[in-house]
Design a protein around this motif. Structure first.
Motif, mmCIF file in Angstrom:
data_model
loop_
_atom_site.group_PDB
_atom_site.id
_atom_site.type_symbol
_atom_site.label_atom_id
_atom_site.label_comp_id
_atom_site.label_asym_id
_atom_site.label_seq_id
_atom_site.Cartn_x
_atom_site.Cartn_y
_atom_site.Cartn_z
ATOM 1 N N MET A 32 0.844 -1.134 -0.028
ATOM 2 C CA MET A 32 0.044 -0.097 0.124
ATOM 3 C C MET A 32 0.929 1.332 0.187
ATOM 4 O O MET A 32 2.012 1.473 0.621
ATOM 5 C CB MET A 32 -0.776 0.010 1.283
ATOM 6 C CG MET A 32 -1.842 1.251 1.360
ATOM 7 S SD MET A 32 -2.899 1.280 2.831
ATOM 8 C CE MET A 32 -4.276 -0.132 2.320
ATOM 9 N N ILE A 33 0.320 2.244 -0.632
ATOM 10 C CA ILE A 33 1.229 3.594 -0.713
ATOM 11 C C ILE A 33 1.174 4.291 0.474
ATOM 12 O O ILE A 33 0.072 4.208 1.281
ATOM 13 C CB ILE A 33 0.675 4.458 -1.844
ATOM 14 C CG1 ILE A 33 0.703 3.906 -3.271
ATOM 15 C CG2 ILE A 33 1.128 5.919 -1.912
ATOM 16 C CD1 ILE A 33 0.005 4.679 -4.334
ATOM 17 N N THR A 34 2.458 4.746 1.080
ATOM 18 C CA THR A 34 2.152 5.560 2.155
ATOM 19 C C THR A 34 2.465 6.870 1.699
ATOM 20 O O THR A 34 3.533 7.430 1.215
ATOM 21 C CB THR A 34 3.307 5.322 3.186
ATOM 22 O OG1 THR A 34 2.956 3.855 3.772
ATOM 23 C CG2 THR A 34 3.390 6.092 4.504
ATOM 24 N N VAL A 35 1.695 8.021 2.101
ATOM 25 C CA VAL A 35 1.735 9.581 1.904
ATOM 26 C C VAL A 35 2.510 9.996 3.164
ATOM 27 O O VAL A 35 1.732 9.867 4.070
ATOM 28 C CB VAL A 35 0.655 10.117 1.664
ATOM 29 C CG1 VAL A 35 0.743 11.599 1.283
ATOM 30 C CG2 VAL A 35 -0.087 9.389 0.238
ATOM 31 N N HIS A 36 3.429 10.468 2.990
ATOM 32 C CA HIS A 36 4.318 11.154 4.098
ATOM 33 C C HIS A 36 3.786 12.703 3.924
ATOM 34 O O HIS A 36 4.368 13.589 3.406
ATOM 35 C CB HIS A 36 5.757 10.993 4.094
ATOM 36 C CG HIS A 36 6.049 9.648 4.194
ATOM 37 N ND1 HIS A 36 6.166 9.002 5.760
ATOM 38 C CD2 HIS A 36 6.151 8.623 3.250
ATOM 39 C CE1 HIS A 36 6.747 7.618 5.402
ATOM 40 N NE2 HIS A 36 6.844 7.373 3.909
ATOM 41 N N HIS A 37 3.016 12.892 5.084
ATOM 42 C CA HIS A 37 2.069 14.184 4.734
ATOM 43 C C HIS A 37 2.573 15.370 5.853
ATOM 44 O O HIS A 37 2.221 14.834 6.912
ATOM 45 C CB HIS A 37 0.516 13.920 4.780
ATOM 46 C CG HIS A 37 -0.206 15.120 4.869
ATOM 47 N ND1 HIS A 37 -0.456 16.182 3.706
ATOM 48 C CD2 HIS A 37 -1.087 15.822 5.836
ATOM 49 C CE1 HIS A 37 -1.196 17.149 3.988
ATOM 50 N NE2 HIS A 37 -1.680 16.793 5.263
ATOM 51 N N LEU A 38 3.056 16.608 5.594
ATOM 52 C CA LEU A 38 3.172 17.666 6.136
ATOM 53 C C LEU A 38 2.112 18.631 6.251
ATOM 54 O O LEU A 38 1.590 18.785 5.406
ATOM 55 C CB LEU A 38 4.616 18.324 5.844
ATOM 56 C CG LEU A 38 4.965 19.753 6.601
ATOM 57 C CD1 LEU A 38 5.691 19.139 7.764
ATOM 58 C CD2 LEU A 38 6.095 20.132 5.862
ATOM 59 N N GLU A 39 1.819 18.795 7.389
ATOM 60 C CA GLU A 39 0.519 19.883 7.675
ATOM 61 C C GLU A 39 0.499 21.090 6.894
ATOM 62 O O GLU A 39 1.911 21.524 6.612
ATOM 63 C CB GLU A 39 0.337 20.043 8.936
ATOM 64 C CG GLU A 39 1.596 20.810 9.740
ATOM 65 C CD GLU A 39 1.112 21.369 10.985
ATOM 66 O OE1 GLU A 39 -0.125 21.540 11.242
ATOM 67 O OE2 GLU A 39 2.231 21.624 11.903
ATOM 68 N N THR A 40 -0.463 21.667 6.306
ATOM 69 C CA THR A 40 -0.493 22.844 5.597
ATOM 70 C C THR A 40 0.677 22.781 4.561
ATOM 71 O O THR A 40 1.619 23.596 4.576
ATOM 72 C CB THR A 40 -0.349 23.971 6.346
ATOM 73 O OG1 THR A 40 0.941 23.967 7.139
ATOM 74 C CG2 THR A 40 -1.494 24.291 7.080
ATOM 75 N N SER A 41 0.623 21.891 3.472
ATOM 76 C CA SER A 41 1.663 21.518 2.624
ATOM 77 C C SER A 41 1.213 21.255 1.123
ATOM 78 O O SER A 41 0.058 20.860 1.127
ATOM 79 C CB SER A 41 2.947 20.932 3.167
ATOM 80 O OG SER A 41 2.577 19.577 2.967
ATOM 81 N N ARG A 42 2.191 21.380 0.260
ATOM 82 C CA ARG A 42 1.840 21.005 -1.075
ATOM 83 C C ARG A 42 1.410 19.302 -1.088
ATOM 84 O O ARG A 42 0.997 18.864 -2.328
ATOM 85 C CB ARG A 42 2.715 21.104 -1.902
ATOM 86 C CG ARG A 42 3.339 22.568 -1.839
ATOM 87 C CD ARG A 42 4.771 22.895 -2.778
ATOM 88 N NE ARG A 42 5.288 24.013 -1.970
ATOM 89 C CZ ARG A 42 6.223 24.687 -2.603
ATOM 90 N NH1 ARG A 42 6.569 24.395 -4.064
ATOM 91 N NH2 ARG A 42 7.067 25.583 -2.077
#
Length: 229
Positions: free
Chosen positions: A1-11
């Motif tokens: 499964m894909i993991t999205v490493h997501h930074l708050e308020t970001s692109r």
């Protein structure tokens, strides 16, 4: 499964939106900005040497940079996309493909540079510094915005507004990768630029994006799009 490493308020919000539109399952790993510097945390460097977001991991591969991630997802899952995303990557040799490519590059190559400078010059005078330096910083930042940043942003907003007065989406009549790439800078431009309320077609475009159920799901999972000052 894909993991999205997501930074708050970001692109990386644009990546969540595309995954939601495609109906691709993914794991969301969230990262918080440093409350003082507003920079990404060092933990992101364990994922990619640049320590930036967005970045995804998928079956042992790590992909960074918004445009590269969007193209990777379109290559990997585009054939099984819903009919509405049939033109996610427009057909070769068409005006739609030329428009898609232009806006994919324009988002980060031109527009985001001015939006980042706007954020920097707006927030720099509010950061901790000796009291006698603050008036100087405020003056320099104000002049830089007035003489350099704001005129270029005004040109950019007028350019986008005129284009969208003739097109439903950035590449034409159909949703494409260009819209996912442009979604963040459009939000940022309408939030930060002077006189943004004078561009009705750009605001209507933003409203069309926000009204999409997949975009709303991405927003629910990823949080606010644009970082406040």
């Amino acid at each position: 499964m894909i993991t999205v490493h997501h930074l708050e308020t970001s692109r990386s919000q644009r990546v969540l939106w595309l995954l939601e539109e495609l109906g691709v399952p993914y794991t969301l790993k969230r990262y918080q900005r440093d409350p003082r510097t507003r920079l990404a945390p060092p933990e992101l460097k364990r994922i990619h040497p640049l320590g930036k977001s967005p970045v995804i991991t998928d079956e042992g591969d790590t992909v960074a940079e918004s445009g590269a991630i969007l193209e990777y997802l379109a290559d990997r899952f585009g054939d099984a996309a819903p009919p509405e995303l049939a033109h996610l990557v427009p057909a070769r040799g068409t005006p739609a493909l030329r428009q898609c490519r232009f806006w994919m590059h324009y988002a980060e190559g031109s527009l985001m540079n001015w939006l980042m400078l706007k954020l920097v010059f707006k927030t720099l005078p509010t950061r901790p510094m000796p009291f006698f330096v603050r008036p100087v910083a405020r003056g320099i930042c104000g002049q830089a915005q007035q003489k350099l940043v704001d005129p270029n942003l005004a040109t950019a907003l007028a350019f986008m507004d005129e284009h969208l007065s003739h097109h439903t989406w950035f590449a034409g009549d159909d949703l494409s990768l260009a819209d996912f790439q442009m979604s963040f800078p459009v939000e940022a431009a309408l939030s930060r630029a002077e006189g943004a309320d004078r561009h009705p077609h750009l605001r209507a475009y933003r409203d069309r994006v926000r009204a999409r159920p997949a975009y709303q799901r991405a927003l629910d999972k990823g949080g606010p799009v644009v970082m406040s000052a």
